[in-house]
Design a protein around this motif. Sequence first.
Motif, PDB file in Angstrom:
ATOM      1  N   PHE A 202       3.954  -0.486  -9.696  1.00 39.70           N
ATOM      2  CA  PHE A 202       2.613  -0.231  -9.179  1.00 39.70           C
ATOM      3  C   PHE A 202       1.710  -1.439  -9.436  1.00 39.70           C
ATOM      4  O   PHE A 202       0.983  -1.899  -8.543  1.00 39.70           O
ATOM      5  N   MET A 203       1.772  -1.968 -10.662  1.00 40.17           N
ATOM      6  CA  MET A 203       0.970  -3.142 -11.021  1.00 40.17           C
ATOM      7  C   MET A 203       1.389  -4.356 -10.195  1.00 40.17           C
ATOM      8  O   MET A 203       0.541  -5.134  -9.732  1.00 40.17           O
ATOM      9  N   LEU A 204       2.692  -4.535  -9.999  1.00 40.49           N
ATOM     10  CA  LEU A 204       3.199  -5.676  -9.229  1.00 40.49           C
ATOM     11  C   LEU A 204       2.691  -5.610  -7.789  1.00 40.49           C
ATOM     12  O   LEU A 204       2.253  -6.623  -7.230  1.00 40.49           O
ATOM     13  N   SER A 205       2.732  -4.424  -7.196  1.00 42.53           N
ATOM     14  CA  SER A 205       2.260  -4.263  -5.818  1.00 42.53           C
ATOM     15  C   SER A 205       0.759  -4.509  -5.722  1.00 42.53           C
ATOM     16  O   SER A 205       0.280  -5.106  -4.739  1.00 42.53           O
ATOM     17  N   MET A 206       0.005  -4.062  -6.707  1.00 36.99           N
ATOM     18  CA  MET A 206      -1.436  -4.314  -6.718  1.00 36.99           C
ATOM     19  C   MET A 206      -1.729  -5.807  -6.781  1.00 36.99           C
ATOM     20  O   MET A 206      -2.599  -6.317  -6.053  1.00 36.99           O
TER      21      MET A 206
ATOM     22  N   SER B 178       0.835  -1.207   0.000  1.00 33.28           N
ATOM     23  CA  SER B 178       0.000   0.000   0.000  1.00 33.28           C
ATOM     24  C   SER B 178       0.871   1.259   0.000  1.00 33.28           C
ATOM     25  O   SER B 178       0.544   2.246  -0.673  1.00 33.28           O
ATOM     26  N   LEU B 179       1.978   1.221   0.732  1.00 30.45           N
ATOM     27  CA  LEU B 179       2.895   2.359   0.742  1.00 30.45           C
ATOM     28  C   LEU B 179       3.494   2.592  -0.637  1.00 30.45           C
ATOM     29  O   LEU B 179       3.607   3.737  -1.099  1.00 30.45           O
ATOM     30  N   ILE B 180       3.887   1.503  -1.302  1.00 31.90           N
ATOM     31  CA  ILE B 180       4.438   1.648  -2.650  1.00 31.90           C
ATOM     32  C   ILE B 180       3.391   2.223  -3.600  1.00 31.90           C
ATOM     33  O   ILE B 180       3.680   3.132  -4.396  1.00 31.90           O
ATOM     34  N   LEU B 181       2.162   1.738  -3.512  1.00 31.95           N
ATOM     35  CA  LEU B 181       1.085   2.272  -4.357  1.00 31.95           C
ATOM     36  C   LEU B 181       0.876   3.759  -4.084  1.00 31.95           C
ATOM     37  O   LEU B 181       0.720   4.560  -5.029  1.00 31.95           O
ATOM     38  N   TYR B 182       0.871   4.138  -2.827  1.00 36.29           N
ATOM     39  CA  TYR B 182       0.656   5.546  -2.455  1.00 36.29           C
ATOM     40  C   TYR B 182       1.805   6.422  -2.951  1.00 36.29           C
ATOM     41  O   TYR B 182       1.572   7.488  -3.534  1.00 36.29           O
ATOM     42  N   ILE B 183       3.045   5.971  -2.734  1.00 39.68           N
ATOM     43  CA  ILE B 183       4.220   6.754  -3.136  1.00 39.68           C
ATOM     44  C   ILE B 183       4.235   6.991  -4.640  1.00 39.68           C
ATOM     45  O   ILE B 183       4.459   8.108  -5.115  1.00 39.68           O
TER      46      ILE B 183
ATOM     47  N   SER C  17       6.199 -13.564  -1.870  1.00 35.06           N
ATOM     48  CA  SER C  17       6.371 -12.434  -2.785  1.00 35.06           C
ATOM     49  C   SER C  17       5.712 -11.151  -2.279  1.00 35.06           C
ATOM     50  O   SER C  17       6.345 -10.090  -2.270  1.00 35.06           O
ATOM     51  N   PRO C  18       4.436 -11.182  -1.827  1.00 33.19           N
ATOM     52  CA  PRO C  18       3.818  -9.945  -1.319  1.00 33.19           C
ATOM     53  C   PRO C  18       4.544  -9.345  -0.117  1.00 33.19           C
ATOM     54  O   PRO C  18       4.538  -8.125   0.056  1.00 33.19           O
ATOM     55  N   VAL C  19       5.162 -10.181   0.718  1.00 26.56           N
ATOM     56  CA  VAL C  19       5.859  -9.679   1.897  1.00 26.56           C
ATOM     57  C   VAL C  19       7.233  -9.118   1.534  1.00 26.56           C
ATOM     58  O   VAL C  19       7.634  -8.036   2.002  1.00 26.56           O
TER      59      VAL C  19
ATOM     60  N   ASP D  33       0.260  -8.233  -5.778  1.00 26.16           N
ATOM     61  CA  ASP D  33       0.656  -8.842  -4.502  1.00 26.16           C
ATOM     62  C   ASP D  33      -0.430  -8.653  -3.448  1.00 26.16           C
ATOM     63  O   ASP D  33      -0.700  -9.559  -2.644  1.00 26.16           O
ATOM     64  N   LEU D  34      -1.064  -7.493  -3.443  1.00 25.47           N
ATOM     65  CA  LEU D  34      -2.180  -7.251  -2.520  1.00 25.47           C
ATOM     66  C   LEU D  34      -3.347  -8.192  -2.814  1.00 25.47           C
ATOM     67  O   LEU D  34      -3.939  -8.766  -1.903  1.00 25.47           O
ATOM     68  N   LEU D  35      -3.670  -8.355  -4.082  1.00 23.76           N
ATOM     69  CA  LEU D  35      -4.797  -9.210  -4.467  1.00 23.76           C
ATOM     70  C   LEU D  35      -4.526 -10.672  -4.142  1.00 23.76           C
ATOM     71  O   LEU D  35      -5.413 -11.387  -3.672  1.00 23.76           O
ATOM     72  N   ILE D  36      -3.299 -11.132  -4.394  1.00 23.26           N
ATOM     73  CA  ILE D  36      -2.948 -12.533  -4.128  1.00 23.26           C
ATOM     74  C   ILE D  36      -3.059 -12.839  -2.633  1.00 23.26           C
ATOM     75  O   ILE D  36      -3.684 -13.834  -2.228  1.00 23.26           O
TER      76      ILE D  36
END
Length: 313
Positions: free
Chosen positions: A67-71, A46-51, A285-287, A73-76
């Motif tokens: 941004f897409m990768l972080s999104m 979420s921090l990466i998405l916000y930044i 991966s998400p962590v 990871d959140l969904l997974i």
Amino acid sequence: MSTTSQPNCSHISHFLLSGIPFLEDFNLWLGILLISMYIVAVMGNSLILYIIRVDQGLHEPMYIFLFMLSMLDLLISTNIMPRMLGIFWTDDREIPFGNCLTQMFFIQFLAALESGILVAMAVDRYVAICHPLRYSSILTSERISKMSALIVGRGALVMVPIPLITNRLKEWKSNVLSHSYCLHQEIMKLACEDITVNIIYGLFIVLSVMGIDSLFISISYVLIIKTVSSLEDASMKAFSTCTAHICAVLVYYIPLIGISIIHRLKNPTAPNLHILFGNVYLLVSPVINPLIYGIKTKQIRDGFKKVYSKIIH
């Protein structure tokens, strides 16, 4: 469950997800471990998405793909965490057959998208290092949109048949799964009927998605290394922009290869260890990705510092 004409085979309406055998007394602590990993994943991504969203200087291809990768990871992580916590904290192990197929599809669909994004990030690094003067003209917004659409379209096209060919199976030896979520390679082994189609299609997915993607990533880095080797003093500085992506690729593929090997071992020497690994591998991966990019990427690291400064002041 109503028994069919085949011995030891039944029609089922649900699967039973498993925790960690012989560690039931530690379910509370295992749940705390998992929720801690999930919180780290949610906060980091979420921090990466916000930044990236608020910093106009980061609205370029490299960070758009991040941004897409972080999104993803959140969904997974969000796709699997509620069910896993239900197992460890409330002993809610039952998942309806249809829900299991749906979860199975989204796990593999999102994994295919993440693999595709890692390829796009490799292409981005290749263009940035091998064709720096043409970077902006090659990776335009239109091309990035087309690449993203292609990744999503491929993922949907390849993964939609998985629940369909699994749903045709009607008789099962058991309805107990060894993990806390639904995986195609495990579910199909429980079927009493011929699973040749599932095996062949599963192999097709491995070759056409993970195999091709890993090949493209490897080729990109061969070309990058070839170019970097001729840059002399600037070589390490140029290649350093790739280290975060290389780490993200390893974090994605090593657990994926590990879980694939696990499901092909008939008699694992440490069954509890392999089940524990199977339960957490989707959270690796998400962590770790936010930590990698927070440490290795100066712009993201600076963004973290700005957010931290705002919080303490």
